[in-house]
Design a protein around this motif. Structure first.
Motif, mmCIF file in Angstrom:
data_model
loop_
_atom_site.group_PDB
_atom_site.id
_atom_site.type_symbol
_atom_site.label_atom_id
_atom_site.label_comp_id
_atom_site.label_asym_id
_atom_site.label_seq_id
_atom_site.Cartn_x
_atom_site.Cartn_y
_atom_site.Cartn_z
ATOM 1 N N ASP A 90 -6.935 -4.472 0.337
ATOM 2 C CA ASP A 90 -6.911 -5.569 -0.120
ATOM 3 C C ASP A 90 -5.749 -6.068 -1.060
ATOM 4 N N VAL A 91 -5.114 -7.228 -1.487
ATOM 5 C CA VAL A 91 -4.164 -7.396 -2.128
ATOM 6 C C VAL A 91 -4.847 -7.390 -3.596
ATOM 7 N N ASN A 92 -5.667 -8.224 -3.879
ATOM 8 C CA ASN A 92 -6.697 -8.235 -5.182
ATOM 9 C C ASN A 92 -7.538 -7.415 -5.285
ATOM 10 N N ILE A 93 -7.572 -6.505 -6.119
ATOM 11 C CA ILE A 93 -8.471 -5.406 -6.116
ATOM 12 C C ILE A 93 -9.075 -5.263 -7.489
ATOM 13 N N GLY A 94 -9.291 -6.197 -8.206
ATOM 14 C CA GLY A 94 -9.697 -6.018 -9.485
ATOM 15 C C GLY A 94 -8.720 -5.743 -10.443
ATOM 16 N N LYS A 95 -9.113 -5.430 -11.609
ATOM 17 C CA LYS A 95 -8.241 -5.037 -12.872
ATOM 18 C C LYS A 95 -7.342 -3.731 -12.312
ATOM 19 N N GLY A 96 -6.300 -3.839 -13.033
ATOM 20 C CA GLY A 96 -5.468 -2.672 -12.915
ATOM 21 C C GLY A 96 -4.479 -2.821 -11.787
ATOM 22 N N PRO A 97 -3.721 -1.754 -11.124
ATOM 23 C CA PRO A 97 -2.996 -2.020 -10.204
ATOM 24 C C PRO A 97 -3.526 -2.717 -8.832
ATOM 25 N N SER A 98 -2.655 -3.575 -8.163
ATOM 26 C CA SER A 98 -3.069 -4.276 -7.106
ATOM 27 C C SER A 98 -2.595 -3.479 -5.781
ATOM 28 N N GLY A 99 -3.178 -4.392 -4.725
ATOM 29 C CA GLY A 99 -2.904 -3.500 -3.426
ATOM 30 C C GLY A 99 -1.221 -3.556 -3.183
ATOM 31 N N TRP A 100 -0.548 -4.653 -3.767
ATOM 32 C CA TRP A 100 0.833 -4.562 -3.643
ATOM 33 C C TRP A 100 1.477 -3.190 -4.303
ATOM 34 N N ASP A 101 0.585 -2.767 -5.494
ATOM 35 C CA ASP A 101 1.363 -1.744 -6.295
ATOM 36 C C ASP A 101 0.909 -0.450 -5.764
ATOM 37 N N VAL A 102 -0.303 -0.252 -5.021
ATOM 38 C CA VAL A 102 -0.799 0.732 -4.302
ATOM 39 C C VAL A 102 0.138 1.262 -3.224
ATOM 40 N N ALA A 103 0.368 0.083 -2.436
ATOM 41 C CA ALA A 103 1.330 0.324 -1.083
ATOM 42 C C ALA A 103 2.698 0.791 -1.613
ATOM 43 N N ARG A 104 3.277 0.251 -2.640
ATOM 44 C CA ARG A 104 4.668 0.815 -3.135
ATOM 45 C C ARG A 104 4.546 2.205 -3.645
ATOM 46 N N ARG A 105 3.476 2.740 -4.367
ATOM 47 C CA ARG A 105 3.295 4.041 -4.826
ATOM 48 C C ARG A 105 3.376 4.820 -3.633
ATOM 49 N N LEU A 106 2.520 4.675 -2.728
ATOM 50 C CA LEU A 106 2.373 5.413 -1.387
ATOM 51 C C LEU A 106 3.647 5.495 -0.694
ATOM 52 N N ARG A 107 4.467 4.550 -0.308
ATOM 53 C CA ARG A 107 5.769 4.325 -0.015
ATOM 54 C C ARG A 107 7.043 5.189 -0.627
ATOM 55 N N GLU A 108 6.676 5.286 -1.959
ATOM 56 C CA GLU A 108 7.705 6.053 -2.649
ATOM 57 C C GLU A 108 7.351 7.539 -2.366
ATOM 58 N N ARG A 109 6.201 7.880 -1.873
ATOM 59 C CA ARG A 109 6.171 9.360 -1.434
ATOM 60 C C ARG A 109 6.053 9.482 0.099
ATOM 61 N N MET A 110 5.889 8.456 0.844
ATOM 62 C CA MET A 110 5.949 8.635 2.107
ATOM 63 C C MET A 110 6.472 7.324 2.684
ATOM 64 N N PRO A 111 7.601 7.095 2.800
ATOM 65 C CA PRO A 111 8.457 5.810 2.979
ATOM 66 C C PRO A 111 8.078 5.318 4.388
ATOM 67 N N ASN A 112 7.582 6.102 5.453
ATOM 68 C CA ASN A 112 7.479 5.255 6.681
ATOM 69 C C ASN A 112 5.709 5.167 7.032
ATOM 70 N N VAL A 113 4.991 5.325 5.874
ATOM 71 C CA VAL A 113 3.479 5.471 6.253
ATOM 72 C C VAL A 113 2.973 3.870 6.433
ATOM 73 N N PRO A 114 2.270 3.522 7.413
ATOM 74 C CA PRO A 114 1.900 2.171 7.877
ATOM 75 C C PRO A 114 0.902 1.667 6.682
ATOM 76 N N VAL A 115 1.111 0.453 6.436
ATOM 77 C CA VAL A 115 0.563 -0.245 5.410
ATOM 78 C C VAL A 115 0.122 -1.724 6.223
ATOM 79 N N VAL A 116 -1.426 -2.090 5.895
ATOM 80 C CA VAL A 116 -1.695 -3.321 6.521
ATOM 81 C C VAL A 116 -2.576 -3.763 5.087
ATOM 82 N N TYR A 117 -1.931 -5.137 4.601
ATOM 83 C CA TYR A 117 -2.639 -5.717 3.622
ATOM 84 C C TYR A 117 -3.567 -6.727 4.033
ATOM 85 N N ILE A 118 -4.599 -6.946 3.172
ATOM 86 C CA ILE A 118 -5.693 -7.928 3.610
ATOM 87 C C ILE A 118 -5.901 -8.747 2.469
#
Length: 162
Positions: A90-118
């Motif tokens: 989800d994009v809005n997941i409460g206080k703290g890092p957003s879904g956008w942030d989580v996806a960017r962090r994962l992609r920094e480690r694994m550049p090709n991992v699939p991401v689905v935003y809701i």
């Protein structure tokens, strides 16, 4: 038969949204854990949606690790980001890092991992904040759309490797 409060809530939710199919997890002949299943990280702060999406994805053969906010999702990634073959957030997941942030962090480690935003209200931000080669599903969506979205991305990644 033992009925827990969470089971009653989940059943009520499934009836309200009109989902009547039986889960494979309810079948005593189905193994509890599919050792060949693809592990996904699911990040959703609304409990009922989390349950429904987890059920849909598990029924489709995926192994699901859930997190209810960005901090918990990042903690899962910090433990072992390589174990996840895809992210649904989800994009809005409460206080703290957003879904956008989580996806960017994962992609920094694994550049090709699939991401689905809701999201229910941030679809217009996808082009500027979403990671490349991702999919965005606008809430509400049919449960099958989620499985289709992650499957398409995983198939695209595996065909690029071959």
């Amino acid at each position: 038969m033992k009925l827990t409060l969470s089971g009653a809530i989940e059943s009520a939710f499934l009836c309200v949204v009109g989902i009547t199919k039986k889960s494979k997890r309810d079948d005593p002949m189905t193994p509890a854990e599919n050792t060949n299943a693809i592990p996904l990280l699911l990040v959703e702060d609304h409990a009922l949606l989390n349950l429904e999406m987890e059920r849909e994805l598990t029924d489709a053969g995926y192994t699901i690790v859930t997190a209810t906010d960005g901090a918990k999702a990042l903690a899962e990634l910090n433990m072992d980001s390589n174990k996840f073959k895809g992210l649904i957030t989800d994009v809005n997941i409460g206080k703290g890092p957003s879904g956008w942030d989580v996806a960017r962090r994962l992609r920094e480690r694994m550049p090709n991992v699939p991401v689905v935003y809701i999201t229910g209200d941030n679809a217009s931000e996808w082009t500027s904040r979403g990671v490349p080669n991702s999919i965005l599903l606008q809430k509400p969506f049919a449960p099958g759309q989620l499985t289709t979205a992650i499957s398409q991305l995983l198939n695209r990644i595996s065909s690029d490797i071959v």
